[in-house]
Scaffold this active site. Structure first.
Site, PDB file in Angstrom:
ATOM      1  N   TRP A 151       0.693  -1.346  -0.052  1.00  0.00           N
ATOM      2  CA  TRP A 151       0.019  -0.135   0.025  1.00  0.00           C
ATOM      3  C   TRP A 151       0.816   1.355   0.007  1.00  0.00           C
ATOM      4  O   TRP A 151       0.297   2.251   0.044  1.00  0.00           O
ATOM      5  CB  TRP A 151      -0.966   0.009   1.258  1.00  0.00           C
ATOM      6  CG  TRP A 151      -0.263  -0.242   2.298  1.00  0.00           C
ATOM      7  CD1 TRP A 151      -0.674  -1.730   3.203  1.00  0.00           C
ATOM      8  CD2 TRP A 151       0.605  -0.052   3.230  1.00  0.00           C
ATOM      9  NE1 TRP A 151       0.230  -1.740   4.226  1.00  0.00           N
ATOM     10  CE2 TRP A 151       0.924  -0.681   4.431  1.00  0.00           C
ATOM     11  CE3 TRP A 151       1.126   1.415   3.309  1.00  0.00           C
ATOM     12  CZ2 TRP A 151       1.802  -0.326   5.338  1.00  0.00           C
ATOM     13  CZ3 TRP A 151       2.249   1.697   4.400  1.00  0.00           C
ATOM     14  CH2 TRP A 151       2.287   0.956   5.397  1.00  0.00           C
TER      15      TRP A 151
ATOM     16  N   LYS B 217      -3.129  -8.278  -7.391  1.00  0.00           N
ATOM     17  CA  LYS B 217      -3.851  -8.193  -6.101  1.00  0.00           C
ATOM     18  C   LYS B 217      -3.301  -7.066  -5.465  1.00  0.00           C
ATOM     19  O   LYS B 217      -2.260  -7.010  -4.811  1.00  0.00           O
ATOM     20  CB  LYS B 217      -3.589  -9.457  -5.202  1.00  0.00           C
ATOM     21  CG  LYS B 217      -4.458  -9.500  -3.872  1.00  0.00           C
ATOM     22  CD  LYS B 217      -3.550  -9.189  -2.852  1.00  0.00           C
ATOM     23  CE  LYS B 217      -4.153  -9.059  -1.315  1.00  0.00           C
ATOM     24  NZ  LYS B 217      -4.569  -7.784  -1.219  1.00  0.00           N
TER      25      LYS B 217
ATOM     26  N   GLU C 241      10.287  -8.801  -2.804  1.00  0.00           N
ATOM     27  CA  GLU C 241      10.787  -7.687  -2.285  1.00  0.00           C
ATOM     28  C   GLU C 241      10.320  -7.408  -1.097  1.00  0.00           C
ATOM     29  O   GLU C 241       9.024  -6.943  -0.925  1.00  0.00           O
ATOM     30  CB  GLU C 241      10.631  -6.494  -3.467  1.00  0.00           C
ATOM     31  CG  GLU C 241      11.005  -6.747  -5.011  1.00  0.00           C
ATOM     32  CD  GLU C 241      12.365  -6.875  -5.227  1.00  0.00           C
ATOM     33  OE1 GLU C 241      13.174  -6.527  -4.308  1.00  0.00           O
ATOM     34  OE2 GLU C 241      12.746  -6.992  -6.385  1.00  0.00           O
TER      35      GLU C 241
ATOM     36  N   CYS D 190      10.246   0.888   1.920  1.00  0.00           N
ATOM     37  CA  CYS D 190      11.179  -0.186   2.373  1.00  0.00           C
ATOM     38  C   CYS D 190      12.726   0.078   2.134  1.00  0.00           C
ATOM     39  O   CYS D 190      13.495  -0.438   3.049  1.00  0.00           O
ATOM     40  CB  CYS D 190      10.779  -1.417   1.410  1.00  0.00           C
ATOM     41  SG  CYS D 190      11.019  -1.185  -0.183  1.00  0.00           S
TER      42      CYS D 190
ATOM     43  N   GLU E  72      11.540  -2.908  11.698  1.00  0.00           N
ATOM     44  CA  GLU E  72      11.402  -2.135  10.634  1.00  0.00           C
ATOM     45  C   GLU E  72      10.057  -1.234  10.877  1.00  0.00           C
ATOM     46  O   GLU E  72       8.956  -2.035  11.460  1.00  0.00           O
ATOM     47  CB  GLU E  72      10.972  -2.893   9.305  1.00  0.00           C
ATOM     48  CG  GLU E  72      10.495  -1.841   8.183  1.00  0.00           C
ATOM     49  CD  GLU E  72      10.054  -2.709   6.870  1.00  0.00           C
ATOM     50  OE1 GLU E  72       9.334  -3.418   7.009  1.00  0.00           O
ATOM     51  OE2 GLU E  72      10.396  -2.183   5.667  1.00  0.00           O
TER      52      GLU E  72
HETATM   53  N1  NAI Z   1       8.508  -3.718   1.436  1.00  0.00           N
HETATM   54  C1  NAI Z   1       7.574  -2.955   1.456  1.00  0.00           C
HETATM   55  O1  NAI Z   1       7.507  -2.359   0.475  1.00  0.00           O
HETATM   56  C2  NAI Z   1       6.541  -2.896   2.640  1.00  0.00           C
HETATM   57  C3  NAI Z   1       6.769  -3.307   3.804  1.00  0.00           C
HETATM   58  N2  NAI Z   1       5.611  -3.548   4.619  1.00  0.00           N
HETATM   59  C4  NAI Z   1       6.046  -3.801   6.043  1.00  0.00           C
HETATM   60  O2  NAI Z   1       4.930  -4.783   6.647  1.00  0.00           O
HETATM   61  C5  NAI Z   1       4.258  -4.266   7.680  1.00  0.00           C
HETATM   62  C6  NAI Z   1       2.950  -4.937   7.625  1.00  0.00           C
HETATM   63  O3  NAI Z   1       2.214  -4.323   6.516  1.00  0.00           O
HETATM   64  P1  NAI Z   1       1.204  -5.061   5.930  1.00  0.00           P
HETATM   65  O4  NAI Z   1       0.288  -4.212   4.888  1.00  0.00           O
HETATM   66  O5  NAI Z   1       0.583  -5.970   6.686  1.00  0.00           O
HETATM   67  O6  NAI Z   1       2.160  -5.895   4.716  1.00  0.00           O
HETATM   68  P2  NAI Z   1       1.970  -7.114   4.021  1.00  0.00           P
HETATM   69  O7  NAI Z   1       3.341  -7.752   3.594  1.00  0.00           O
HETATM   70  O8  NAI Z   1       0.990  -8.086   4.755  1.00  0.00           O
HETATM   71  O9  NAI Z   1       1.030  -6.909   2.512  1.00  0.00           O
HETATM   72  C7  NAI Z   1       1.544  -6.759   1.143  1.00  0.00           C
HETATM   73  C8  NAI Z   1       0.413  -7.530   0.334  1.00  0.00           C
HETATM   74  O10 NAI Z   1       0.355  -8.753   0.803  1.00  0.00           O
HETATM   75  C9  NAI Z   1      -0.982  -9.045   0.945  1.00  0.00           C
HETATM   76  N3  NAI Z   1      -1.268 -10.291   2.140  1.00  0.00           N
HETATM   77  C10 NAI Z   1      -1.148 -10.092   3.440  1.00  0.00           C
HETATM   78  N4  NAI Z   1      -1.332 -11.199   3.911  1.00  0.00           N
HETATM   79  C11 NAI Z   1      -1.340 -12.060   3.075  1.00  0.00           C
HETATM   80  C12 NAI Z   1      -1.454 -13.618   3.116  1.00  0.00           C
HETATM   81  N5  NAI Z   1      -1.371 -14.349   4.334  1.00  0.00           N
HETATM   82  N6  NAI Z   1      -1.271 -14.307   1.961  1.00  0.00           N
HETATM   83  C13 NAI Z   1      -1.212 -13.641   0.705  1.00  0.00           C
HETATM   84  N7  NAI Z   1      -1.275 -12.291   0.703  1.00  0.00           N
HETATM   85  C14 NAI Z   1      -1.026 -11.806   1.738  1.00  0.00           C
HETATM   86  C15 NAI Z   1      -1.581  -7.973   1.435  1.00  0.00           C
HETATM   87  O11 NAI Z   1      -2.937  -7.903   1.041  1.00  0.00           O
HETATM   88  C16 NAI Z   1      -1.085  -6.856   0.537  1.00  0.00           C
HETATM   89  O12 NAI Z   1      -1.321  -6.696  -0.702  1.00  0.00           O
HETATM   90  C17 NAI Z   1       4.330  -2.897   7.547  1.00  0.00           C
HETATM   91  O13 NAI Z   1       4.307  -2.185   8.781  1.00  0.00           O
HETATM   92  C18 NAI Z   1       5.872  -2.788   7.161  1.00  0.00           C
HETATM   93  O14 NAI Z   1       6.632  -2.862   8.099  1.00  0.00           O
HETATM   94  C19 NAI Z   1       4.341  -3.007   4.271  1.00  0.00           C
HETATM   95  C20 NAI Z   1       4.058  -2.897   3.023  1.00  0.00           C
HETATM   96  C21 NAI Z   1       5.296  -2.575   1.894  1.00  0.00           C
HETATM   97  N1  BAL Z   2      10.830   1.903  -2.235  1.00  0.00           N
HETATM   98  C1  BAL Z   2       9.986   1.233  -3.192  1.00  0.00           C
HETATM   99  C2  BAL Z   2       9.590  -0.237  -2.852  1.00  0.00           C
HETATM  100  C3  BAL Z   2       8.918  -0.216  -1.745  1.00  0.00           C
HETATM  101  O1  BAL Z   2       8.854   0.741  -0.596  1.00  0.00           O
HETATM  102  O2  BAL Z   2       8.086  -0.889  -1.519  1.00  0.00           O
END
Ligand code: NAI
Ligand code: BAL
Length: 501
Positions: A168, A192, A268, A303, A395
């Site tokens: 998001w 998704k 990623e 990230c 994080e």
């Molecule tokens: N590396 C990055 O760019 C990101 C890191 N984060 C980290 O993750 C933490 C939690 O945020 P969330 O929104 O919960 O991240 P998340 O990793 O759970 O969500 C990312 C995507 O995965 C989907 N998802 C969630 N649970 C799933 C499951 N069990 N199976 C398949 N798909 C699933 C979500 O609906 C969303 O589309 C944040 O506080 C942050 O630290 C969150 C978003 C982006």
């Molecule tokens: N910085 C771009 C990638 C991400 O934060 O999810």
């Protein structure tokens, strides 16, 4: 992008938007098969924006079936690459024409500042789509060394039906990072989006259809991770998944793959990225501007945020004076105000998580900020901590920068690498040898010297250690995710009994 508007003008655009609600499958919008919906809200106001289709495994099955049909009959996968290019360029042009609408939609759906959406997210999204479109008819296959009697070709083929699971924090840009190369390569995709931020992906799908993308090639299935992400990850007819998000959820996709059809998985993931400032760093004002941008851009929901400042003790006071001055200029407030640099955190749940870290910061040495402005909004906060404090290790994904003092180059590198993550790192020094030596010693996918950044579309983006797995986004290397190599041997000998080399 033209000049920025006033807050009132942005509000008036926001009020006039027709918000997408349904999933986009097989070239058109349709409600969830169950008929269920969920409410998506504006994180800055808490107000409901609209109801969105709450899809589940049945919708995923349908989207995958339609994506498979499209892939197998070749309506996209077997077009000449130049024809795919033309459609994607047309999509980019349609996005340009609708850029302001997309920027406002992104801002109200995600809490991101309109300043960032107008100046970075939307233009960069368009640029990424264009870049991959322009690339695709310029990639050549290879011919391997072989005897005169043989030709050995190495050709790239699209991997097939691809699941793209998005976060998001950069809803449009992460969509582009993934659909850009996937569609250019000829794959069919099931996107998704994060449940918090579904709207811009739906709008882009609509624009893609208008641009002439054949039905079934780009599908967007909205809903929760459990109801949509997991069925997509476990689907036996999905060939590959590219995911951006948390390390915890990324790990699940490896299980889904192992438990289903061994689909390829590219991850990623998170980061706790070090920003090293050595005692010989020059132009501390410029360094401070980079540090602040690295830590607080997108409310720290990045990230690759430079969330750990590792600073030499001899320079710390002079640097921090400037860092604090720059951070004070980052106005917190209404994301639709173009002066605002710090908008709303994406959701009440995420605000709760970051507020927990803010509470933990109260028992550390707070150098700046430390306060909740109002529900959803946290002011840029700088905290000095030990290298192993929770704030310096986990994080946070919010506007909280931790500062760790060190006494030498070697100590700085050791502290920087003392993390389970390895996405990005920065090093500031006037000493060229130390800069390059440091860049080589830092275990991170991207290292910037005397600047903060994550590179651009021309360079690969991805992580070492638990920040990444299986491939890279951006650059020509992104195409490795969405293609597979096939070897074709041709035997040119007259007598057909000759074997291959
Ligand atoms: N590396 C990055 O760019 C990101 C890191 N984060 C980290 O993750 C933490 C939690 O945020 P969330 O929104 O919960 O991240 P998340 O990793 O759970 O969500 C990312 C995507 O995965 C989907 N998802 C969630 N649970 C799933 C499951 N069990 N199976 C398949 N798909 C699933 C979500 O609906 C969303 O589309 C944040 O506080 C942050 O630290 C969150 C978003 C982006
Ligand atoms: N910085 C771009 C990638 C991400 O934060 O999810």
């Amino acid at each position: 992008m033209s000049d920025l508007l006033t807050t009132e003008e942005y509000k008036s655009i926001a009020a006039s938007l027709v918000l997408p609600q349904n999933a986009f499958i097989d070239g058109g919008f349709r409600p969830a098969i169950s008929g269920k919906t969920f409410t998506t809200t504006n994180p800055a106001t808490g107000e409901a924006l609209t109801e969105v289709a709450a899809c589940n495994a049945a919708d995923v099955d349908l989207a995958v079936e339609k994506a498979r049909e499209a892939f197998e009959d070749g309506r996209w996968s077997r077009l000449h690459p130049a024809e795919r290019k033309d459609v994607l360029i047309k999509l980019a042009k349609l996005m340009e024409r609708n850029a302001r609408e997309l920027a406002v939609l992104e801002s109200i759906d995600a809490g991101k500042t309109i300043y960032d959406c107008e100046t970075v997210d939307v233009p960069e999204t368009i640029h990424v789509i264009k870049w991959h479109a322009e690339l695709i008819d310029k990639i050549y296959d290879q011919v391997a060394p072989a005897s005169d009697n043989h030709i050995a070709m190495i050709v790239r083929e699209p991997v097939g039906v691809v699941g793209l699971v998005l976060p998001w924090n950069f809803p449009l840009l992460m969509l582009a990072w993934k659909i850009g190369p996937a569609l250019a390569a000829g794959c069919s995709v099931v996107v998704k989006p994060a449940a918090e931020t579904s709207l811009t992906a739906l709008r882009v799908a609509e624009l893609a259809a208008e641009a002439g993308l054949p039905r079934g090639v780009l599908n967007v299935v909205t809903g929760s991770g459990a109801d949509v992400g997991e069925p997509l990850g476990r689907h036996p007819d999905v060939d590959m998944v590219s995911f951006t998000g948390s390390t915890v959820t990324g790990r699940r996709f490896l299980h889904y793959s192992a438990d289903s059809n061994l689909k390829e998985v590219v991850l990623e993931l998170g980061g706790k990225n070090p920003c090293i400032v050595l005692d010989d760093a020059e132009d501390l004002d410029a360094v401070a501007a980079h540090v602040v941008n690295g830590a607080f851009w997108n409310m720290g929901q990045n990230c690759s945020a430079g969330s750990r400042l590792i600073v030499h003790r001899d320079i710390q006071d002079r640097l921090m004076e400037r860092v604090e001055a720059h951070a004070r200029e980052w106005i917190v407030g209404d994301p639709l105000d173009p002066q605002v640099r710090v908008g709303a955190l994406v959701s009440p749940a995420h605000f709760g998580k970051v507020s927990g870290y803010l509470e933990a910061a109260q028992s550390e040495k707070i150098l700046l900020g430390g306060n909740i402005v109002k529900e959803g909004f946290i002011e840029p906060t700088i905290v000095q901590t030990a290298r192993d404090s929770r704030l310096a290790v986990e994080e946070i994904f919010g506007p909280i920068l931790t500062v760790i003092q060190v006494g030498s180059f070697e100590e700085a590198i050791a502290v920087a690498n003392d993390t389970e993550y390895g996405l990005a790192a920065s090093i500031f020094t006037a000493n060229g040898k130390r800069a390059l030596r440091g860049a080589r010693m830092l275990r991170a996918g991207t290292v910037t010297v005397n600047s903060f950044g994550e590179g651009d579309i021309t360079t690969p983006f991805g992580g070492y250690k638990q920040s990444g797995f299986g491939g890279r986004d951006n650059s020509i290397h992104a195409h490795d995710q969405y293609t597979q190599l096939k070897t074709i041997w041709l035997d040119l000998t007259d007598n057909s009994d000759a074997g291959v080399d």
